[in-house]
Scaffold this motif. Structure first.
Motif, PDB file in Angstrom:
ATOM      1  N   GLY A 148       0.808  -1.220   0.000  1.00 29.12           N
ATOM      2  CA  GLY A 148       0.000   0.000   0.000  1.00 29.12           C
ATOM      3  C   GLY A 148       0.837   1.265   0.000  1.00 29.12           C
ATOM      4  N   LEU A 149       1.933   1.279   0.779  1.00 28.43           N
ATOM      5  CA  LEU A 149       2.814   2.442   0.832  1.00 28.43           C
ATOM      6  C   LEU A 149       3.418   2.730  -0.540  1.00 28.43           C
ATOM      7  CD1 LEU A 149       4.711   1.932   4.224  1.00 28.43           C
ATOM      8  CD2 LEU A 149       3.312   3.902   3.594  1.00 28.43           C
ATOM      9  N   ALA A 150       3.761   1.674  -1.259  1.00 24.78           N
ATOM     10  CA  ALA A 150       4.324   1.862  -2.602  1.00 24.78           C
ATOM     11  C   ALA A 150       3.256   2.280  -3.603  1.00 24.78           C
ATOM     12  CB  ALA A 150       4.996   0.566  -3.062  1.00 24.78           C
ATOM     13  N   ALA A 151       2.034   1.763  -3.422  1.00 27.46           N
ATOM     14  CA  ALA A 151       0.974   2.025  -4.401  1.00 27.46           C
ATOM     15  C   ALA A 151       0.418   3.442  -4.296  1.00 27.46           C
ATOM     16  CB  ALA A 151      -0.162   1.011  -4.224  1.00 27.46           C
ATOM     17  N   ALA A 152       0.319   3.979  -3.081  1.00 33.98           N
ATOM     18  CA  ALA A 152      -0.346   5.275  -2.895  1.00 33.98           C
ATOM     19  C   ALA A 152       0.285   6.402  -3.704  1.00 33.98           C
ATOM     20  CB  ALA A 152      -0.396   5.623  -1.415  1.00 33.98           C
ATOM     21  N   PRO A 153       1.604   6.618  -3.641  1.00 34.33           N
ATOM     22  CA  PRO A 153       2.186   7.700  -4.449  1.00 34.33           C
ATOM     23  C   PRO A 153       2.489   7.283  -5.883  1.00 34.33           C
ATOM     24  CG  PRO A 153       3.898   6.714  -3.100  1.00 34.33           C
ATOM     25  CD  PRO A 153       2.612   6.012  -2.741  1.00 34.33           C
ATOM     26  N   ALA A 154       2.491   5.976  -6.144  1.00 29.02           N
ATOM     27  CA  ALA A 154       2.944   5.491  -7.455  1.00 29.02           C
ATOM     28  C   ALA A 154       2.077   6.000  -8.593  1.00 29.02           C
ATOM     29  CB  ALA A 154       2.964   3.953  -7.467  1.00 29.02           C
TER      30      ALA A 154
END
Length: 402
Positions: A254-260
Motif C-alpha cells: 500500500g505504501l508503494a501504491a499510494a504515491p505510485a
C-alpha cells in the motif's frame, strides 16, 4: 469555493470511495484470509475460490459499467455501491456458510466496480468538463491507501485479540465513516457533453486491432496482479522465518501504491502511455517472482514495493487512456478493459489455490503469474511499435504535457 478546491474535493470523494469499496470490501480479505484459515474451516482451495468469486462480482460490475451510457444512472449505481460495500462487509461476520460467504464476496466485488469504474468515469468526465488535466492518479491513490488501511486495521485488531468475525464488523463500522464524504463530495453529473468553455467532448473510438491487443495485454496484467493481491499475506505467514510479518508486507504494498499513481502520470508525460505501461509491466514481473526466488524479509519487502508500485500504475494508465478515447462516456471503454482484467482475476486465484493445495506452496502460481505479465509486456511493445491509435495517444499526451 475555488475551482482548485472543488477539484480536490471531487478527487477526495473518489479516494474515500476507493478506500471503502477496494480497501475494505475487496482488500480486507487478503490480510484476513490467514486469520480466517486459522480460526475457521477455510483451506487454500476455498480461499482461492472465494477470491475468484469476488472478482466475478467485479467483472459483472464492469459489464454493467460498459453497457450503460446514462451518467445520472451511473451516479445512482455509484451510491448504491457505497451502501452495498458496507452491508456485505458486515454480513461476512454473521455466517460460516460457504455459499453465503461466496454470495457476499460476489456482492462486494460488484460494489468495488462502482468505486473503480463508475467513480473513475464520473470523475474523469467532471475533470474534462471543467478543463482540468484528464489524469486519475490522485483518485487511484485511494487503492494504495486502502491497502495500507486494511493492513494497519487488521494488525491493530490482531493485537487487540479480536476474532475474525469481530474484525469484519469493525471494518463495516469504519466503512460507514468513509461512505459519508464519498457520497457527499461526489458531484452530480451534468446531462450535456460540453466542457466549461463550451467545447463538445468528442469520442475517438480505437480500431479493432488496438482493442484486441490492449485487452489481451490487460488480461495478462490482471493475472499477475491478482496472485499477489490475494495470497501475499498467506505466502509470507507460511514461512517460519517470516511469521507475523504478513501485515507489514501488505502495508508496504500500500505504501508503494499510494504515491505510485502520480509518479506513473509523470512518467507517461515523458514516455507516453504505452511506454510507461511497458515499463510498469517489466518491473511488475520482477516484483511478482521474487518470493519464489528468496524467502528473506528484505527480498519480500522489495517484492512488495515493486509490485505495489506498478500494479496500480497499470490500472491507472489503461483507464486514463480509455477516458481519453471516450471523454463523453469514459466508463464504456473502461468497462470493456476491466472485463479482460477481471476474467484473469476469476481464473488465476482459483487455479493458484488448487495448485497450492496440491503442492503445499505458491511458487508455481507466482511463476505462472510472472509469465503472463511478461507476455503482456510483449503485446504492449507490439502495440506501441505498430498501432496508429497508440502513437496518437502518446503524442497527444506529450503535447498536453509540454
Amino acid at each position: 469555493m475555488s475551482h482548485q478546491a472543488q477539484r480536490l474535493k471531487v478527487l477526495f470523494a473518489g479516494i474515500f470511495s476507493q478506500i471503502l469499496c477496494i480497501g475494505i470490501a475487496r482488500f480486507s480479505y487478503t490480510p484476513l484470509l490467514p486469520v480466517m484459515q486459522e480460526q475457521t474451516w477455510i483451506g487454500d482451495a476455498e480461499g482461492g475460490l472465494m477470491a475468484a468469486i469476488n472478482y466475478a462480482g467485479y467483472m459483472c460490475g464492469a459489464l454493467l459499467a460498459a453497457s450503460l451510457s446514462d451518467l445520472q444512472l451511473k451516479d445512482k449505481l455509484y451510491r448504491i455501491g457505497l451502501v452495498m460495500a458496507v452491508m456485505t462487509t458486515a454480513a461476512m461476520a454473521l455466517t460460516e456458510n460457504m455459499l453465503l460467504w461466496s454470495l457476499l464476496r460476489f456482492l462486494s466485488g460488484l460494489s468495488s466496480a462502482g468505486s473503480m469504474l463508475i467513480a473513475s468515469g464520473l470523475i474523469l468526465n467532471w475533470l474534462i468538463r471543467n478543463n482540468h488535466r484528464s489524469e486519475l492518479g490522485i483518485h487511484f491513490a485511494g487503492i494504495g491507501l486502502g491497502i495500507m488501511f486494511a493492513a494497519i486495521v487488521v494488525e491493530i485488531m490482531l493485537r487487540l485479540s479480536l476474532g475474525w468475525d469481530e474484525q469484519w464488523l469493525w471494518f463495516a463500522v469504519l466503512g460507514v465513516l468513509l461512505a459519508v464524504p464519498a457520497w457527499r463530495w461526489m458531484p452530480r453529473p451534468e446531462p450535456v457533453n460540453l466542457t466549461g468553455s463550451g467545447k463538445t467532448m468528442l469520442d475517438q473510438p480505437p480500431g479493432k486491432r488496438f482493442m484486441w491487443l490492449m485487452m489481451a495485454a490487460y488480461f495478462c496484467a490482471g493475472y499477475g496482479y491478482v496472485i499477489s493481491a490475494t495470497f501475499i499475506v498467506t505466502i509470507v505467514e507460511r514461512e517460519p522465518a517470516l511469521a507475523g510479518m504478513g501485515q507489514l508486507v501488505f502495508l508496504m504494498v500500500g505504501l508503494a501504491a499510494a504515491p505510485a499513481v502520480m509518479v506513473w502520470d509523470l512518467i507517461a508525460r515523458r514516455m507516453g502511455y504505452l511506454g510507461a505501461l511497458l515499463l510498469a509491466y517489466l518491473i511488475q514481473v520482477v516484483g511478482i517472482v521474487i518470493p519464489a526466488l528468496s524467502e528473506s524479509l528484505a527480498a519480500i519487502l522489495l517484492s512488495a514495493v515493486l509490485y505495489g508500485g506498478t500494479f496500480i500504475g497499470c490500472v491507472s494508465l489503461v483507464l486514463t487512456m480509455a477516458g481519453r478515447l471516450y471523454p463523453s462516456k469514459p466508463a464504456k471503454l473502461m468497462g470493456k478493459m476491466t472485463l479482460s482484467y477481471g476474467a484473469a482475476q476469476i481464473i488465476a486465484p482459483a487455479l493458484t489455490g488448487m495448485l497450492a493445495a496440491q503442492s503445499g506452496h505458491y511458487n508455481t502460481g507466482l511463476w505462472l503469474a510472472g509469465g503472463f505479465v511478461t507476455l503482456g509486456a510483449v503485446l504492449i511493445l507490439l502495440l506501441r511499435l505498430t498501432d496508429r491509435t497508440a502513437a496518437e495517444l502518446d503524442q497527444s499526451n506529450r503535447l498536453v504535457s509540454g
